[in-house]
Design a protein around this motif. Structure first.
Motif, PDB file in Angstrom:
ATOM      1  N   PHE A   1      -5.966   7.958  -3.206  1.00 28.90           N
ATOM      2  CA  PHE A   1      -5.629   6.559  -2.944  1.00 28.90           C
ATOM      3  C   PHE A   1      -6.780   5.854  -2.243  1.00 28.90           C
ATOM      4  O   PHE A   1      -7.145   4.719  -2.578  1.00 28.90           O
ATOM      5  N   GLY A   2      -7.363   6.538  -1.255  1.00 27.90           N
ATOM      6  CA  GLY A   2      -8.489   5.927  -0.547  1.00 27.90           C
ATOM      7  C   GLY A   2      -9.655   5.668  -1.486  1.00 27.90           C
ATOM      8  O   GLY A   2     -10.245   4.583  -1.462  1.00 27.90           O
TER       9      GLY A   2
ATOM     10  N   LEU B   1       1.327   6.859  -6.566  1.00 25.38           N
ATOM     11  CA  LEU B   1       0.214   7.756  -6.900  1.00 25.38           C
ATOM     12  C   LEU B   1       0.611   9.208  -6.650  1.00 25.38           C
ATOM     13  O   LEU B   1       0.295  10.104  -7.447  1.00 25.38           O
ATOM     14  N   THR B   2       1.327   9.448  -5.540  1.00 22.66           N
ATOM     15  CA  THR B   2       1.762  10.812  -5.240  1.00 22.66           C
ATOM     16  C   THR B   2       2.688  11.334  -6.323  1.00 22.66           C
ATOM     17  O   THR B   2       2.526  12.464  -6.816  1.00 22.66           O
TER      18      THR B   2
ATOM     19  N   SER C   1      -3.306  13.172  -2.530  1.00 28.42           N
ATOM     20  CA  SER C   1      -2.920  11.849  -2.988  1.00 28.42           C
ATOM     21  C   SER C   1      -3.506  10.774  -2.084  1.00 28.42           C
ATOM     22  O   SER C   1      -3.965   9.728  -2.554  1.00 28.42           O
ATOM     23  N   ALA C   2      -3.513  11.059  -0.760  1.00 28.62           N
ATOM     24  CA  ALA C   2      -4.093  10.087   0.161  1.00 28.62           C
ATOM     25  C   ALA C   2      -5.580   9.916  -0.100  1.00 28.62           C
ATOM     26  O   ALA C   2      -6.108   8.791  -0.115  1.00 28.62           O
TER      27      ALA C   2
ATOM     28  N   TYR D   1       0.882   4.134  -2.762  1.00 29.56           N
ATOM     29  CA  TYR D   1       0.616   5.525  -2.367  1.00 29.56           C
ATOM     30  C   TYR D   1       1.705   6.447  -2.894  1.00 29.56           C
ATOM     31  O   TYR D   1       1.430   7.518  -3.436  1.00 29.56           O
TER      32      TYR D   1
ATOM     33  N   CYS E   1       0.831  -1.201   0.000  1.00 31.52           N
ATOM     34  CA  CYS E   1       0.000   0.000   0.000  1.00 31.52           C
ATOM     35  C   CYS E   1       0.866   1.253   0.000  1.00 31.52           C
ATOM     36  O   CYS E   1       0.565   2.231  -0.700  1.00 31.52           O
ATOM     37  N   LEU E   2       1.955   1.234   0.760  1.00 28.42           N
ATOM     38  CA  LEU E   2       2.844   2.398   0.795  1.00 28.42           C
ATOM     39  C   LEU E   2       3.438   2.657  -0.574  1.00 28.42           C
ATOM     40  O   LEU E   2       3.495   3.810  -1.035  1.00 28.42           O
TER      41      LEU E   2
END
Lengths: 291, 105
Positions: free
Chosen positions: A90-91, A60-61, A86-87, A57, A53-54
């Motif tokens: 991502f969610g 994506l950022t 970005s968070a 993330y 996931c990191l």
């Protein structure tokens, strides 16, 4: 090439190159991580899941940061807002993948073969059309340029036609493509071309209800209607049919719905004449004032 | 066996309706407002055809008949609406709905 003495703004080319590289790297990282996750035979533990996931993330950022140099220039993202945005993205993507079904399943499971039973081909087709429709409608609602709105409307119309096909309504689907895409959209494009462009960015929204208020209104409406759609006890039939409907529609129009059918033809005639009269009179008056 | 049922189509219709409503209430361009109206009519059509498919059952076509009527009326509405927009533009030289608030020239 980026280091050569360019006549333009000096740092712009290098920045564009860096942002392009960031997009490329984020795509490689995200795709690689997803592929590694899907095809690894090792059982997924909590640690690998967190690392996965990191990495997604971060990818994506980086992707958003890179994209920011080319699109969404009016919304410069950097620093804390970039990471927060970005968070949030991502969610949203994670929830979307989770609800689409089976995308989150293999992450928690162990093998790529788990994907196949989860994704039915018909569901995938429906999701394609639904995403096309809603994406087109969102582009229509939120685009800053009215021309882009019109082209987004094209995708919304085509997606709705696909949904009609999916619902076994062949004649409405063809009518949708012919009338909306071939007629209404062309009319709208003509109207845009014939009128002066308004809607540069400070004038996009009207003074009484701006875009955040509009987005809140959309969220409330979607939430209420979707809740109702999923919670109401609809009396659905056991096996919906996919028979061709053109013949049945023709019979229905000429027997049960004959009066509305004739009214519709009168309405179309009146609209035709009325549109000509309304549009023509003003042109004549302006030409007289010009003369 | 597909797991896509009536609620999914209704949800798509709801999203279309909401986005069309947002287009109508936030645009200042009259053509943009007409685009929002088209989206709303499409949302109604999706609901009509979804109910026809999932609730009305085989052999019944009321939903599709009404969707055709909606398409016809939407075409007439687009023609008339855009003619009115052009007439407004000829008169006021703008189609900003916040500035065209007079019923006379």
């Amino acid at each position: 090439m980026a280091n050569g003495p360019q006549p333009g703004p000096p740092g712009a080319l290098r920045e564009a190159a860096m942002r392009g590289l960031a997009i490329l790297a984020s795509l490689l990282l995200g795709g690689g991580v997803i592929l590694a996750r899907l095809f690894s035979r090792a059982p997924a533990t909590l640690e690998t899941w967190v690392v996965f996931c990191l990495a997604l993330y971060l990818a994506l950022t980086a992707f958003l940061w890179g994209l920011n140099g080319f699109a969404f220039r009016r919304l410069p993202l950097s620093g804390i807002p970039l990471f927060l945005f970005s968070a949030a993205a991502f969610g949203v993507l994670f929830l979307l993948g989770y609800f689409v079904g089976g995308v989150a399943g293999p992450f928690l499971g162990d093998a790529a073969s788990r994907i196949i039973p989860y994704v039915h081909i018909a569901d995938a087709v429906f999701l394609l059309f639904a995403v096309m429709t809603i994406g087109g409608a969102a582009g229509t609602a939120f685009s800053r340029n009215i021309i882009y709105s019109a082209w987004s409307l094209l995708f919304a119309f085509l997606g709705v036609a696909g949904l009609y096909v999916f619902l076994g309504a062949d004649f409405p689907a063809v009518a949708q493509v012919l009338i909306y895409v071939g007629g209404v959209l062309v009319l709208i494009l003509f109207a845009i071309m014939l009128t002066k462009q308004i809607g540069e960015d400070p004038k996009l929204t009207n003074a009484h209800l701006d875009l955040p208020a509009g987005a809140a209104l959309a969220l409330i409406t979607v939430a209420t209607l979707t809740y109702m759609a999923f919670m109401a006890p609809w009396k659905t039939v056991a096996s919906p049919s996919y028979e061709p409907t053109s013949a049945g529609l023709g019979v229905a129009f000429l027997t049960e719905y004959l009066l509305p059918f004739e009214f519709a033809s009168v309405v179309l005639l009146a609209a035709l004449v009325g549109a000509v009269v309304i549009a023509r009179k003003e042109i004549k008056e302006t030409s007289e004032t010009v003369l | 066996m597909s797991s896509i049922g009536l609620p999914h189509f209704l949800a798509v219709g709801a999203a279309l309706f909401a986005l069309g409503m947002v287009t109508v209430v936030t645009r200042r361009n009259a053509v943009g407002i007409l685009m929002g109206v088209e989206l709303i009519l499409n949302a109604a059509n999706v609901n009509f055809i979804a109910f026809n498919h999932f609730v009305e059952g085989p052999g019944r076509l009321t939903g599709q008949v009404f969707s055709i009527f909606v398409i016809v009326l939407a075409a007439a509405e687009a023609a008339i609406g855009l003619a009115i927009v052009l007439a407004i533009y000829q008169t006021f030289r703008t189609i900003d709905v916040e500035e065209t608030d007079l019923l006379r020239e």
